[in-house]
Design a protein around this motif. Structure first.
Motif, PDB file in Angstrom:
ATOM      1  N   SER A  11     -27.137 -29.758   1.514  1.00  0.00           N
ATOM      2  CA  SER A  11     -26.021 -29.608   2.450  1.00  0.00           C
ATOM      3  C   SER A  11     -24.719 -30.059   1.807  1.00  0.00           C
ATOM      4  O   SER A  11     -23.679 -29.418   1.974  1.00  0.00           O
ATOM      5  CB  SER A  11     -26.284 -30.422   3.720  1.00  0.00           C
ATOM      6  OG  SER A  11     -27.471 -30.013   4.344  1.00  0.00           O
ATOM      7  N   PHE A  12     -24.785 -31.152   1.067  1.00  0.00           N
ATOM      8  CA  PHE A  12     -23.583 -31.677   0.418  1.00  0.00           C
ATOM      9  C   PHE A  12     -23.018 -30.673  -0.572  1.00  0.00           C
ATOM     10  O   PHE A  12     -21.818 -30.394  -0.577  1.00  0.00           O
ATOM     11  CB  PHE A  12     -23.913 -32.994  -0.286  1.00  0.00           C
ATOM     12  CG  PHE A  12     -22.793 -33.506  -1.151  1.00  0.00           C
ATOM     13  CD1 PHE A  12     -21.707 -34.147  -0.583  1.00  0.00           C
ATOM     14  CD2 PHE A  12     -22.822 -33.328  -2.532  1.00  0.00           C
ATOM     15  CE1 PHE A  12     -20.663 -34.610  -1.377  1.00  0.00           C
ATOM     16  CE2 PHE A  12     -21.791 -33.786  -3.325  1.00  0.00           C
ATOM     17  CZ  PHE A  12     -20.713 -34.432  -2.742  1.00  0.00           C
ATOM     18  N   ILE A  15     -21.504 -27.653   1.200  1.00  0.00           N
ATOM     19  CA  ILE A  15     -20.185 -27.968   1.758  1.00  0.00           C
ATOM     20  C   ILE A  15     -19.141 -28.026   0.651  1.00  0.00           C
ATOM     21  O   ILE A  15     -18.027 -27.499   0.792  1.00  0.00           O
ATOM     22  CB  ILE A  15     -20.238 -29.309   2.522  1.00  0.00           C
ATOM     23  CG1 ILE A  15     -21.120 -29.177   3.766  1.00  0.00           C
ATOM     24  CG2 ILE A  15     -18.834 -29.764   2.915  1.00  0.00           C
ATOM     25  CD1 ILE A  15     -21.432 -30.501   4.432  1.00  0.00           C
ATOM     26  N   PHE A  18     -18.293 -24.564  -0.530  1.00  0.00           N
ATOM     27  CA  PHE A  18     -17.501 -23.863   0.489  1.00  0.00           C
ATOM     28  C   PHE A  18     -16.058 -24.342   0.483  1.00  0.00           C
ATOM     29  O   PHE A  18     -15.119 -23.533   0.573  1.00  0.00           O
ATOM     30  CB  PHE A  18     -18.122 -24.084   1.868  1.00  0.00           C
ATOM     31  CG  PHE A  18     -17.443 -23.319   2.964  1.00  0.00           C
ATOM     32  CD1 PHE A  18     -17.777 -22.002   3.222  1.00  0.00           C
ATOM     33  CD2 PHE A  18     -16.454 -23.913   3.736  1.00  0.00           C
ATOM     34  CE1 PHE A  18     -17.144 -21.283   4.227  1.00  0.00           C
ATOM     35  CE2 PHE A  18     -15.812 -23.211   4.745  1.00  0.00           C
ATOM     36  CZ  PHE A  18     -16.161 -21.891   4.990  1.00  0.00           C
ATOM     37  N   VAL A  19     -15.863 -25.655   0.375  1.00  0.00           N
ATOM     38  CA  VAL A  19     -14.509 -26.211   0.350  1.00  0.00           C
ATOM     39  C   VAL A  19     -13.755 -25.737  -0.892  1.00  0.00           C
ATOM     40  O   VAL A  19     -12.568 -25.384  -0.820  1.00  0.00           O
ATOM     41  CB  VAL A  19     -14.560 -27.751   0.406  1.00  0.00           C
ATOM     42  CG1 VAL A  19     -13.189 -28.352   0.107  1.00  0.00           C
ATOM     43  CG2 VAL A  19     -15.040 -28.219   1.770  1.00  0.00           C
ATOM     44  N   LYS A 170     -27.963 -33.219  11.872  1.00  0.00           N
ATOM     45  CA  LYS A 170     -27.282 -31.967  11.528  1.00  0.00           C
ATOM     46  C   LYS A 170     -25.930 -31.869  12.226  1.00  0.00           C
ATOM     47  O   LYS A 170     -24.967 -31.338  11.659  1.00  0.00           O
ATOM     48  CB  LYS A 170     -28.163 -30.773  11.900  1.00  0.00           C
ATOM     49  CG  LYS A 170     -29.388 -30.617  11.010  1.00  0.00           C
ATOM     50  CD  LYS A 170     -30.184 -29.378  11.368  1.00  0.00           C
ATOM     51  CE  LYS A 170     -31.372 -29.213  10.421  1.00  0.00           C
ATOM     52  NZ  LYS A 170     -32.165 -27.996  10.734  1.00  0.00           N
ATOM     53  N   SER A 173     -23.585 -33.988  10.220  1.00  0.00           N
ATOM     54  CA  SER A 173     -23.206 -33.260   9.001  1.00  0.00           C
ATOM     55  C   SER A 173     -22.208 -32.156   9.319  1.00  0.00           C
ATOM     56  O   SER A 173     -21.246 -31.934   8.569  1.00  0.00           O
ATOM     57  CB  SER A 173     -24.452 -32.659   8.339  1.00  0.00           C
ATOM     58  OG  SER A 173     -25.358 -33.662   7.958  1.00  0.00           O
ATOM     59  N   PHE A 174     -22.431 -31.476  10.435  1.00  0.00           N
ATOM     60  CA  PHE A 174     -21.524 -30.403  10.844  1.00  0.00           C
ATOM     61  C   PHE A 174     -20.130 -30.956  11.141  1.00  0.00           C
ATOM     62  O   PHE A 174     -19.116 -30.327  10.796  1.00  0.00           O
ATOM     63  CB  PHE A 174     -22.086 -29.699  12.079  1.00  0.00           C
ATOM     64  CG  PHE A 174     -21.141 -28.703  12.695  1.00  0.00           C
ATOM     65  CD1 PHE A 174     -20.965 -27.454  12.136  1.00  0.00           C
ATOM     66  CD2 PHE A 174     -20.420 -29.034  13.839  1.00  0.00           C
ATOM     67  CE1 PHE A 174     -20.081 -26.546  12.701  1.00  0.00           C
ATOM     68  CE2 PHE A 174     -19.543 -28.130  14.406  1.00  0.00           C
ATOM     69  CZ  PHE A 174     -19.375 -26.884  13.839  1.00  0.00           C
ATOM     70  N   ALA A 177     -18.471 -31.722   7.819  1.00  0.00           N
ATOM     71  CA  ALA A 177     -18.131 -30.469   7.137  1.00  0.00           C
ATOM     72  C   ALA A 177     -16.933 -29.801   7.803  1.00  0.00           C
ATOM     73  O   ALA A 177     -16.007 -29.327   7.126  1.00  0.00           O
ATOM     74  CB  ALA A 177     -19.337 -29.531   7.144  1.00  0.00           C
ATOM     75  N   SER A 178     -16.946 -29.773   9.128  1.00  0.00           N
ATOM     76  CA  SER A 178     -15.829 -29.174   9.865  1.00  0.00           C
ATOM     77  C   SER A 178     -14.540 -29.945   9.627  1.00  0.00           C
ATOM     78  O   SER A 178     -13.450 -29.362   9.559  1.00  0.00           O
ATOM     79  CB  SER A 178     -16.143 -29.138  11.363  1.00  0.00           C
ATOM     80  OG  SER A 178     -17.308 -28.391  11.614  1.00  0.00           O
ATOM     81  N   LEU A 180     -13.702 -31.572   6.870  1.00  0.00           N
ATOM     82  CA  LEU A 180     -13.187 -31.199   5.550  1.00  0.00           C
ATOM     83  C   LEU A 180     -12.521 -29.828   5.582  1.00  0.00           C
ATOM     84  O   LEU A 180     -11.426 -29.634   5.048  1.00  0.00           O
ATOM     85  CB  LEU A 180     -14.330 -31.198   4.527  1.00  0.00           C
ATOM     86  CG  LEU A 180     -14.841 -32.557   4.057  1.00  0.00           C
ATOM     87  CD1 LEU A 180     -16.045 -32.375   3.142  1.00  0.00           C
ATOM     88  CD2 LEU A 180     -13.746 -33.324   3.330  1.00  0.00           C
ATOM     89  N   VAL A 181     -13.196 -28.879   6.221  1.00  0.00           N
ATOM     90  CA  VAL A 181     -12.656 -27.519   6.286  1.00  0.00           C
ATOM     91  C   VAL A 181     -11.345 -27.494   7.067  1.00  0.00           C
ATOM     92  O   VAL A 181     -10.377 -26.840   6.670  1.00  0.00           O
ATOM     93  CB  VAL A 181     -13.688 -26.565   6.920  1.00  0.00           C
ATOM     94  CG1 VAL A 181     -13.070 -25.191   7.171  1.00  0.00           C
ATOM     95  CG2 VAL A 181     -14.912 -26.430   6.018  1.00  0.00           C
TER      96      VAL A 181
END
Length: 217
Positions: A11-12, A15, A18-19, A170, A173-174, A177-178, A180-181
């Motif tokens: 997952s890391f 992410i 994606f970033v 999860k 984590s979401f 992640a959100s 950062l995005v």
């Protein structure tokens, strides 16, 4: 927990990739004036929410942070020299003047876009820091409640749910992640959105995660 630990690295990295792709697309595609409009629009919303005096203080802190990291340290100048040659170096590039002029102008323009995105990131980060005490006030009882629930289950016949444990992790984590995005996104985001999402979801997820840990760790 072992299952979660095995999945976290994947997952890391997902992410992180994606970033990086998001940053690359912003730097290559998004026009500077679009980023400017997003920053100004979001700052207008922030001023309405916080009031002019408080928001001006936030802007000053953002300016100070950007100046310290990018200007006083010489970081912008160093990066500029790394990718954009001096006039003397350009003059020596015989036969490539036209191509070089277009390419270096593009690099300078995209570098400016990147610095604006980073400024926007600092603004959003400092805005989130303002909300941090309120988040901790709400998060602390949830963590304590989850811990007490877990202890009760350890000494009784109550069942710890692997399903809730897995999916609450999860959700956490979401959220990260959100976060950062959203920090990098070159679009105006209402200042209340990120704090409210964290304040609502994070305590619930943490309480379920801790409350449904295995009885024996």
């Amino acid at each position: 927990m072992a299952d979660i630990e095995e999945k976290m690295p994947k997952s890391f990295w997902a992410i992180l990739v994606f970033v990086c792709i998001e940053i690359l697309l912003i730097v290559i595609i998004v026009p500077n004036n679009f980023i400017d409009d997003a920053i100004l629009k979001e700052q207008d919303w922030g001023e309405v929410l916080m009031g002019k005096n408080e928001h001006d203080l936030l802007i000053k802190r953002t300016d100070d942070l950007y100046t310290a990291i990018h200007l006083d340290s010489g970081f912008n100048q160093w990066v500029g020299k790394l990718f954009v040659p001096t006039d003397e170096e350009r003059a020596k590039s015989k036969g490539w003047e036209g191509l070089g002029r277009l390419w270096f102008n593009f690099i300078e323009n995209r570098g400016e876009a990147l610095t604006k995105v980073l400024y926007h990131v600092y603004y959003r980060f400092l805005l989130l820091v303002i909300w941090l005490p309120y988040m901790l006030v709400i998060l602390a009882p949830s963590v304590l409640g989850g811990y007490m629930t877990w202890n009760i289950k350890r000494y009784t016949f109550q069942h710890s749910s692997p399903f809730l444990n897995t999916y609450s992790s999860k959700i956490i984590s979401f959220i990260f992640a959100s976060l950062l995005v959203s920090f990098i996104a070159p679009i105006p985001i209402p200042p209340m959105v990120i704090p409210v999402v964290i304040i609502v979801l994070m305590p619930i997820a943490c309480s379920l995660l801790i409350g449904n840990l295995p009885k024996r760790l």
